[in-house]
Motif scaffolding. Structure first.
Motif, mmCIF file in Angstrom:
data_model
loop_
_atom_site.group_PDB
_atom_site.id
_atom_site.type_symbol
_atom_site.label_atom_id
_atom_site.label_comp_id
_atom_site.label_asym_id
_atom_site.label_seq_id
_atom_site.Cartn_x
_atom_site.Cartn_y
_atom_site.Cartn_z
ATOM 1 N N LEU A 449 68.585 2.096 46.443
ATOM 2 C CA LEU A 449 68.491 1.024 45.850
ATOM 3 C C LEU A 449 66.870 0.905 44.690
ATOM 4 C CD1 LEU A 449 69.930 -1.571 44.188
ATOM 5 C CD2 LEU A 449 70.209 -2.363 45.934
ATOM 6 N N MET A 450 66.167 0.813 46.225
ATOM 7 C CA MET A 450 64.432 0.390 45.724
ATOM 8 C C MET A 450 63.938 1.353 45.311
ATOM 9 S SD MET A 450 63.680 -1.409 49.807
ATOM 10 C CE MET A 450 61.751 -1.608 49.284
ATOM 11 N N ALA A 451 64.307 2.760 45.384
ATOM 12 C CA ALA A 451 63.564 3.684 44.734
ATOM 13 C C ALA A 451 64.130 3.531 43.070
ATOM 14 C CB ALA A 451 64.048 5.440 45.020
ATOM 15 N N THR A 452 65.281 3.214 43.149
ATOM 16 C CA THR A 452 65.501 2.989 41.787
ATOM 17 C C THR A 452 64.806 2.084 40.488
ATOM 18 O OG1 THR A 452 68.082 3.770 41.957
ATOM 19 C CG2 THR A 452 68.111 2.846 40.186
ATOM 20 N N LYS A 453 64.629 0.569 41.824
ATOM 21 C CA LYS A 453 63.824 -0.122 40.593
ATOM 22 C C LYS A 453 62.443 0.439 40.940
ATOM 23 C CE LYS A 453 67.336 -3.957 42.758
ATOM 24 N NZ LYS A 453 67.168 -5.046 44.473
ATOM 25 N N LEU A 454 62.053 1.319 41.795
ATOM 26 C CA LEU A 454 61.212 0.910 41.631
ATOM 27 C C LEU A 454 60.130 1.966 40.453
ATOM 28 C CD1 LEU A 454 57.678 1.477 42.857
ATOM 29 C CD2 LEU A 454 58.954 3.289 44.126
ATOM 30 N N THR A 457 61.003 0.032 37.754
ATOM 31 C CA THR A 457 59.329 -0.593 37.861
ATOM 32 C C THR A 457 58.718 0.512 36.978
ATOM 33 O OG1 THR A 457 59.964 -1.666 39.082
ATOM 34 C CG2 THR A 457 58.069 -1.947 38.132
ATOM 35 N N SER A 458 58.659 1.533 37.414
ATOM 36 C CA SER A 458 57.062 2.706 37.119
ATOM 37 C C SER A 458 57.103 2.803 35.728
ATOM 38 C CB SER A 458 57.650 3.773 37.961
ATOM 39 O OG SER A 458 56.310 4.535 37.362
ATOM 40 N N VAL A 459 58.694 2.941 34.861
ATOM 41 C CA VAL A 459 58.991 3.259 33.903
ATOM 42 C C VAL A 459 58.517 1.986 33.140
ATOM 43 C CG1 VAL A 459 60.434 3.829 32.067
ATOM 44 C CG2 VAL A 459 60.493 4.732 33.885
ATOM 45 N N LYS A 463 55.394 2.159 29.819
ATOM 46 C CA LYS A 463 55.486 1.745 28.387
ATOM 47 C C LYS A 463 54.191 0.465 28.033
ATOM 48 C CE LYS A 463 60.249 2.753 27.873
ATOM 49 N NZ LYS A 463 61.736 2.069 28.061
ATOM 50 N N LYS A 464 54.644 -0.458 29.108
ATOM 51 C CA LYS A 464 53.744 -1.009 28.826
ATOM 52 C C LYS A 464 51.997 -1.225 28.740
ATOM 53 C CE LYS A 464 55.673 -5.128 29.396
ATOM 54 N NZ LYS A 464 55.317 -5.917 28.146
ATOM 55 N N GLU A 465 51.354 0.455 29.349
ATOM 56 C CA GLU A 465 50.505 0.666 29.676
ATOM 57 C C GLU A 465 50.339 2.128 28.440
ATOM 58 O OE1 GLU A 465 47.787 0.647 30.927
ATOM 59 O OE2 GLU A 465 48.491 -0.057 33.286
ATOM 60 N N GLU A 466 51.290 2.034 27.745
ATOM 61 C CA GLU A 466 50.915 2.752 26.254
ATOM 62 C C GLU A 466 51.215 1.598 25.361
ATOM 63 O OE1 GLU A 466 54.653 5.540 25.558
ATOM 64 O OE2 GLU A 466 53.962 6.855 27.268
ATOM 65 N N GLU A 467 51.853 0.708 25.345
ATOM 66 C CA GLU A 467 51.316 -0.013 24.621
ATOM 67 C C GLU A 467 50.485 -0.563 24.224
ATOM 68 O OE1 GLU A 467 54.368 -3.210 25.617
ATOM 69 O OE2 GLU A 467 56.054 -2.341 24.457
#
Length: 601
Positions: A449-454, A457-459, A463-467
């Motif tokens: 579950l934590m890996a999925t959340k991480l 969050t990374s994705v 996306k924010k970094e690309e923006e």
């Protein structure tokens, strides 16, 4: 005893007293009987025989005639009229050849023994063994068996038989036989099922629901209520049935309690059958020592002692041998106890030794189980008892086997205890392992579950970094465009200033010279030009400052417009960076953000 008298325990008990006649009194009064003449004792037997002739359970009847000689000295002429037992495969009654031992008539000797029982059993033990080996007369078995049971229980001859039931500590509260019959046993269904299988060819038990089956049911039911630990076992009806052939049901009940308790049969009947392995171990040890070839043959064909001998112990041979032989064995059993079962077993194997060696599993079991022994010894009571008398079983050998079994059992119990302890430890470790696996599975689920959340969050951050990267690129282009515009404006301003300077320089020489001369002539030292006259240099400097101030204002407005495009979290840092720069200098490039798209590439 009549059938009507046997219908109830009370009637049966009173009828037995009259059935025994003066013998009961004689047994309770040894001194009186000792003074009685032989003729008087025989007269008592005649009354008893008349009652036995009417009893359907009697196996034999005896007719005694007395011939008196003068002077009161009587000579007797006793004859045994042997009847037969309607027992099918269980055979017929005892032969007359066993009725005459050495030293006189067996009936007279048994009357003497019973009339002075307490003294006889203490001082003439050897003679008592001889008498029981010769057999108890059928008419005296009821009294003889009860006296033997009392002796085994440690009770005097005149002690009531009912006291046998109250020797376990709760004498005053122990229920009577009549009280037990009023209760309901949880084993009644199984008792009723087995009643029809108990001596079905004997006339006393042949009638379904008749007096014999009713008495048998009552005794077994009462005992199942009296000894709740034992309850009911399938071997009980065969022993109780033999007792009922010789005594009323209430006395049969008390006798059965004595057999179970004082003759150590109770351990065979408990649900765990705790004593059965010991008895079978002892018998197998006797066979291995006495008949080694037969023991090896049984092992080779896969026949265990338990297969055929268990019923011998549980029914005292009542389910395998003819009834007359069973009666004779019980005569000895009530004196010698369990030892008799081993002697009888060894006698059977000795008599059939060669036959057993020649046969396979089927042949061996056909003889030793079912009706094989009943058929073989039918009408051969004397032959069997002769073999039985010759068979000797050493008591010390039985004791040694019992000790060996006890030691082996202790060792086995210790090993079993250790194994149980290890199994418990293993089970405990398995439980802990299971708990740890459950915890690991829970942690794996949480980690997933934590890996999925991480990952999510990374994705999102990517996306924010690309923006942000796209925004920065747009800002950099805008700043570059503004910088270029500012540079063009400065260039245009510089060009305009240069042109003005050149034009002024061209027009000025002639006039300047004129004006200079005039001016220099007019001006005195320390005087200034007129207010309306300004030098060309001053005009050019003012024009340059005006253009420079317009460019700065335009650049500031452009920067403010760009800051509006920057997300709020980055504004403060941009402002700080702006204020840290020297006045008049704006960096056209924004600071690099860690993790930006360009850095990732």
């Amino acid at each position: 005893m009549s059938a009507a008298a046997a219908a109830s325990p009370a009637a049966s008990s009173s009828n037995t007293n009259s059935m025994n006649g003066g013998l009961t009194v004689a047994a309770n009064s040894p001194a009186t009987t000792a003074r009685a003449s032989e003729a008087e004792l025989l007269a008592m037997l005649e009354a008893q025989n008349r009652m036995l002739a009417q009893d359907v359970r009697a196996v034999t009847t005896m007719t005694v005639t007395v011939t008196e000689n003068g002077g009161g000295d009587g000579s007797t002429n006793n004859s045994l009229d042997n009847g037969s037992v309607d027992g099918g495969s269980h055979g017929s009654g005892a032969g007359a050849e066993a009725a005459e031992p050495e030293g006189g008539n067996i009936m007279v000797h048994w009357i003497e023994a019973l009339s002075t029982w307490d003294v006889f059993t203490k001082k003439r033990q050897k003679r008592l063994h001889e008498l029981v080996m010769e057999g108890v007369p059928e008419q005296l078995r009821c009294m003889a068996w009860q006296l033997m049971a009392k002796t085994k229980a440690g009770l005097p001859a005149d002690e009531p038989l009912v006291s046998l039931i109250a020797r376990d500590g709760s004498d005053s509260e122990c229920p009577s036989y009549v009280d037990l019959l009023k209760l309901t046993s949880p084993h009644e269904k199984y008792i009723n099922r087995d009643i029809d299988r108990t001596y079905p060819n004997h006339s006393f038990f042949a009638e379904r629901g008749g007096m014999g089956q009713e008495n048998l049911f009552n005794v077994i039911k009462a005992y199942s209520l009296y000894d709740t630990e034992v309850g009911y076992c399938q071997g009980c009806p065969f022993i109780v049935g033999v007792l009922l052939m010789h005594m009323p049901e209430d006395e049969a009940f008390y006798m059965f309690t004595s057999i179970m308790r004082d003759y150590k049969l109770r351990g065979l009947y408990r649900p765990s059958m705790a004593d059965m392995p010991l008895r079978l171990f002892q018998l197998e040890g006797l066979i291995a020592q006495g008949f080694p070839e037969l023991h090896a043959h049984f092992a080779e064909i896969g026949v265990s002692v338990a297969t055929f001998a268990s019923s011998w112990f549980l029914t005292l041979f009542g389910s395998t041998l003819p009834l007359p032989i069973v009666f004779r064995l019980l005569d000895v059993f009530f004196v010698d106890g369990m030892h008799v079962i081993f002697r009888a077993a060894m006698a059977i194997l000795a008599n059939s030794h060669d036959y057993l060696l020649r046969n396979n599993v089927e042949g061996v079991l056909r003889l030793l189980m079912k009706n094989g022994l009943a058929e073989k010894y039918n009408n051969r009571e004397a032959e069997f008892m002769a073999e039985f008398a010759q068979t000797k079983v050493d008591h010390k050998r039985l004791q040694k086997l019992e000790k060996d079994y006890t030691m082996a059992k202790m060792k086995t119990d210790m090993e079993q205890s250790e194994l149980t302890k290890k199994n418990q430890e293993i089970e405990h470790l398995r439980e802990e392992n299971k708990n740890l696996k459950d915890k690991v599975a829970l942690l794996e689920r949480e980690m997933t579950l934590m890996a999925t959340k991480l990952l999510n969050t990374s994705v999102t951050l990517n996306k924010k970094e690309e923006e942000l990267y796209d925004t920065r690129q747009a800002m950099q282009k805008a700043v570059s465009g503004l910088a270029l515009s500012s540079s063009d404006a400065d260039h245009e301003h510089t060009r305009g200033t240069s042109a003005d300077s050149t034009a002024g320089a061209t027009l000025a020489p002639s006039s300047e010279r004129t004006s200079n001369s005039s001016t220099s002539a007019l001006l005195l030292p320390g005087s200034s030009l007129p207010s309306g006259h300004t030098s060309t240099a001053s005009s050019s400097s003012h024009l340059k400052e005006t253009h420079s101030g317009g460019a700065k204002e335009t650049l500031t407005m452009a920067k403010d417009a760009i800051l509006q495009l920057i997300p709020t979290p980055f504004r403060s840092s941009s402002n700080k960076e702006h204020h840290r720069e020297p006045s008049g200098h704006v960096s056209p490039t924004l600071p690099q953000t860690p993790g930006s798209k360009r850095d990732l590439r």
